[in-house]
Motif scaffolding. Structure first.
Motif, short mmCIF file in Angstrom:
data_model
loop_
_atom_site.label_atom_id
_atom_site.label_comp_id
_atom_site.label_asym_id
_atom_site.label_seq_id
_atom_site.Cartn_x
_atom_site.Cartn_y
_atom_site.Cartn_z
N GLY A 10 33.45 21.54 -22.02
CA GLY A 10 32.82 20.68 -21.02
C GLY A 10 33.39 20.93 -19.63
O GLY A 10 32.67 20.96 -18.64
N ILE A 11 34.70 21.09 -19.53
CA ILE A 11 35.32 21.37 -18.23
C ILE A 11 34.84 22.72 -17.69
O ILE A 11 34.49 22.85 -16.51
N GLY A 12 34.77 23.72 -18.53
CA GLY A 12 34.31 25.04 -18.10
C GLY A 12 32.86 25.00 -17.63
O GLY A 12 32.50 25.58 -16.61
N THR A 13 32.04 24.30 -18.37
CA THR A 13 30.63 24.17 -17.98
C THR A 13 30.51 23.45 -16.64
O THR A 13 29.71 23.83 -15.78
N GLY A 14 31.30 22.39 -16.42
CA GLY A 14 31.28 21.65 -15.16
C GLY A 14 31.69 22.50 -13.99
O GLY A 14 31.10 22.43 -12.90
N ILE A 15 32.69 23.35 -14.18
CA ILE A 15 33.14 24.24 -13.10
C ILE A 15 32.04 25.24 -12.74
O ILE A 15 31.78 25.49 -11.56
N ILE A 16 31.39 25.78 -13.75
CA ILE A 16 30.33 26.75 -13.51
C ILE A 16 29.14 26.09 -12.79
O ILE A 16 28.61 26.64 -11.82
N VAL A 17 28.73 24.92 -13.23
CA VAL A 17 27.60 24.22 -12.60
C VAL A 17 27.94 23.83 -11.16
O VAL A 17 27.13 23.96 -10.24
N GLY A 18 29.19 23.38 -10.92
CA GLY A 18 29.62 23.04 -9.57
C GLY A 18 29.59 24.24 -8.65
O GLY A 18 29.19 24.14 -7.49
N GLN A 23 26.87 27.21 -4.19
CA GLN A 23 26.19 28.40 -3.68
C GLN A 23 24.77 28.05 -3.19
O GLN A 23 24.34 28.53 -2.15
N ILE A 24 24.08 27.20 -3.94
CA ILE A 24 22.73 26.82 -3.54
C ILE A 24 22.76 26.05 -2.22
O ILE A 24 21.94 26.27 -1.33
N MET A 25 23.73 25.14 -2.05
CA MET A 25 23.83 24.37 -0.82
C MET A 25 24.19 25.25 0.37
O MET A 25 23.69 25.06 1.47
N SER A 26 25.04 26.23 0.17
CA SER A 26 25.42 27.09 1.30
C SER A 26 24.26 28.01 1.70
O SER A 26 24.09 28.31 2.88
N VAL A 27 23.44 28.42 0.77
CA VAL A 27 22.27 29.24 1.09
C VAL A 27 21.24 28.38 1.82
O VAL A 27 20.62 28.82 2.78
N ARG A 28 21.04 27.14 1.41
CA ARG A 28 20.04 26.26 2.01
C ARG A 28 20.41 25.88 3.45
O ARG A 28 19.54 25.68 4.28
#
Length: 171
Positions: A10-18, A23-28
């Protein structure tokens, strides 16, 4: 090997999603504006038109009043106008809400009216001018519960003790 494998997963998945969201916010943030007009290319007139969609825009030399300044100016103007009217027509004075000496006033006191309601009725009809003095005199004569229901006739200007006596005696 790990006893809490789902916790680590769960921690690994959270880090990847974050990281993906970052990245999406910086591109937008570097995307062009929605209106299609860059603010750097806009002349002052176009900028003013765009700003008026969301804000109140005033010229630099336009005087803008606060609410207190506006209220003060209105009160000053009203005072000036009332002074002009008073100077123009001094012979016409507004009549007070007091009855004349020969005038009869008839009041109907309804059932279940307390002393404050009766005092309000007397003030509105112009028989008395001071509610507190009336209530004090009514208490002094012990008439808070003795106010008689029905019609009461008042002739001319009467003082408060006579008004109280009229209200607590049967007619």
């Amino acid at each position: 090997m790990f006893k809490n494998r789902s916790y680590v997963f769960g921690i690994g998945t959270g880090i990847i999603v974050g990281a993906l969201l970052l990245q999406i916010m910086s591109v937008r943030a570097s995307a062009p504006s929605q209106t299609g007009i860059a603010l750097d290319e806009m002349d002052p007139q176009k900028l003013k038109v765009e700003a008026t969609k969301y804000y109140q825009v005033f010229d630099k030399n336009t005087k803008v009043f606060t609410q207190t300044e506006f209220d003060g100016a209105v009160l000053k103007k009203v005072k000036e106008e009332t002074d002009k009217l008073a100077a123009a027509k001094p012979q016409e004075q507004p009549k007070a809400n007091t009855p004349e000496l020969t005038q009869k006033i008839i009041i109907y006191v309804q059932p279940n009216l307390d002393a404050t309601a009766v005092s309000e009725l007397l003030v509105k009809s112009g028989i008395i001018t001071d509610r507190k003095a009336f209530i004090t005199e009514l208490e002094k004569q012990g008439g808070n519960t003795k106010i008689q229901i029905g019609y009461h006739v008042f002739e001319g200007f009467t003082d408060i003790p006579k008004v109280v006596t009229n209200l607590i005696t049967v007619q």
